[in-house]
Design a protein around this motif. Sequence first.
Motif, mmCIF file in Angstrom:
data_model
loop_
_atom_site.group_PDB
_atom_site.id
_atom_site.type_symbol
_atom_site.label_atom_id
_atom_site.label_comp_id
_atom_site.label_asym_id
_atom_site.label_seq_id
_atom_site.Cartn_x
_atom_site.Cartn_y
_atom_site.Cartn_z
ATOM 1 N N PHE A 97 12.428 14.347 52.423
ATOM 2 C CA PHE A 97 13.476 14.522 51.417
ATOM 3 C C PHE A 97 14.852 14.538 52.064
ATOM 4 C CE2 PHE A 97 11.610 18.627 52.407
ATOM 5 C CZ PHE A 97 12.674 19.506 52.557
ATOM 6 N N ASP A 98 15.827 14.101 51.292
ATOM 7 C CA ASP A 98 17.205 13.961 51.739
ATOM 8 C C ASP A 98 17.802 15.342 52.016
ATOM 9 O OD1 ASP A 98 20.284 13.826 50.870
ATOM 10 O OD2 ASP A 98 19.684 11.876 51.674
ATOM 11 N N THR A 101 20.815 15.886 49.042
ATOM 12 C CA THR A 101 20.398 16.003 47.639
ATOM 13 C C THR A 101 19.126 16.822 47.488
ATOM 14 O OG1 THR A 101 18.989 14.032 47.632
ATOM 15 C CG2 THR A 101 21.358 13.704 47.153
ATOM 16 N N LYS A 103 16.310 15.695 47.216
ATOM 17 C CA LYS A 103 15.327 14.946 46.429
ATOM 18 C C LYS A 103 14.280 14.316 47.338
ATOM 19 C CE LYS A 103 17.671 13.994 42.170
ATOM 20 N NZ LYS A 103 17.952 13.018 41.143
ATOM 21 N N GLU A 105 12.044 11.681 48.847
ATOM 22 C CA GLU A 105 12.115 10.228 48.998
ATOM 23 C C GLU A 105 10.748 9.640 49.271
ATOM 24 O OE1 GLU A 105 15.187 8.833 51.562
ATOM 25 O OE2 GLU A 105 16.721 9.960 50.496
ATOM 26 N N TYR A 106 9.872 10.453 49.851
ATOM 27 C CA TYR A 106 8.500 10.009 50.100
ATOM 28 C C TYR A 106 7.581 11.203 49.929
ATOM 29 C CZ TYR A 106 4.165 8.782 52.372
ATOM 30 O OH TYR A 106 2.830 8.593 52.619
ATOM 31 N N ASN A 123 9.978 11.947 42.770
ATOM 32 C CA ASN A 123 11.220 11.386 43.314
ATOM 33 C C ASN A 123 12.464 11.955 42.641
ATOM 34 O OD1 ASN A 123 9.979 9.815 45.259
ATOM 35 N ND2 ASN A 123 9.902 7.997 43.991
ATOM 36 N N ASN A 124 12.279 12.594 41.504
ATOM 37 C CA ASN A 124 13.393 13.248 40.805
ATOM 38 C C ASN A 124 13.360 14.760 40.981
ATOM 39 O OD1 ASN A 124 14.782 11.007 39.562
ATOM 40 N ND2 ASN A 124 12.879 10.689 38.440
ATOM 41 N N THR A 126 12.968 18.333 43.776
ATOM 42 C CA THR A 126 13.311 18.864 45.097
ATOM 43 C C THR A 126 12.281 19.930 45.465
ATOM 44 O OG1 THR A 126 14.647 20.755 44.398
ATOM 45 C CG2 THR A 126 15.767 18.592 44.468
ATOM 46 N N ARG A 182 21.378 9.286 58.796
ATOM 47 C CA ARG A 182 21.009 10.068 57.611
ATOM 48 C C ARG A 182 20.123 11.213 58.044
ATOM 49 N NH1 ARG A 182 17.787 7.674 53.404
ATOM 50 N NH2 ARG A 182 18.341 9.522 52.248
ATOM 51 N N LEU A 184 17.242 13.652 57.217
ATOM 52 C CA LEU A 184 16.085 13.761 56.339
ATOM 53 C C LEU A 184 15.203 14.895 56.826
ATOM 54 C CD1 LEU A 184 15.178 9.960 56.236
ATOM 55 C CD2 LEU A 184 16.181 11.257 54.359
#
Length: 195
Positions: A97-98, A101, A103, A105-106, A123-124, A126, A182, A184
């Motif tokens: 996850f990011d 955000t 959220k 991602e995988y 994916n929406n 956290t 980034r 992650l």
Amino acid sequence: NHSFDEITQLCLPEYKPLIKQALEYLIETNKPYEFDLKIIIPGTTSVKDIYITALYDPDKHIVYGTVRDITSITQLQNAKQQLAQIIDQSINEVYVFDAQTLKFEYVNQAVVNNLGYTVSELNNMTPLDIKPDFNYDKLNSYFNKLIQGNDNKVVFNTIHKRKNNTVYPVQVLLQLQVINNRKLFFAVVNDITSQ
């Protein structure tokens, strides 16, 4: 330099119809043609992956082009696919996850199976959406240990909440990864119900 006939002779049998179709298409349309195939190196049993770009000169009635050995690229792609399969089929839940955000991602298949959400639903979401005993500040304290470089991993126990509102205890191993500038988070989560 190899003639078209030589390449045809070197290629594995299942690729010969592809070469024939490619040649016919190339001559009929006079459009460049690109394809991958496998060949056997003469005098060995070694198989190589090659990439061919073929062109046709209608005035001289010749086919010419380039042949490139892409064996190492193909092996790397296969290794990446194999690793992705291993992670996806792991019995442990795996999340990426990011860091900004939060959220997801995988998520792997174990996450989908254990939580009951679809990948698009997840994916929406956290980590806060599935950790009922955590608030942002508590979770952020773990994140900060990684972001500030105090630790290279953080391990903690918590509860995960499924889509059907049932809960189960988990142990989380959390790491920070920096990929292409980034940040992650990578989490491997073990269901510890039986412990």
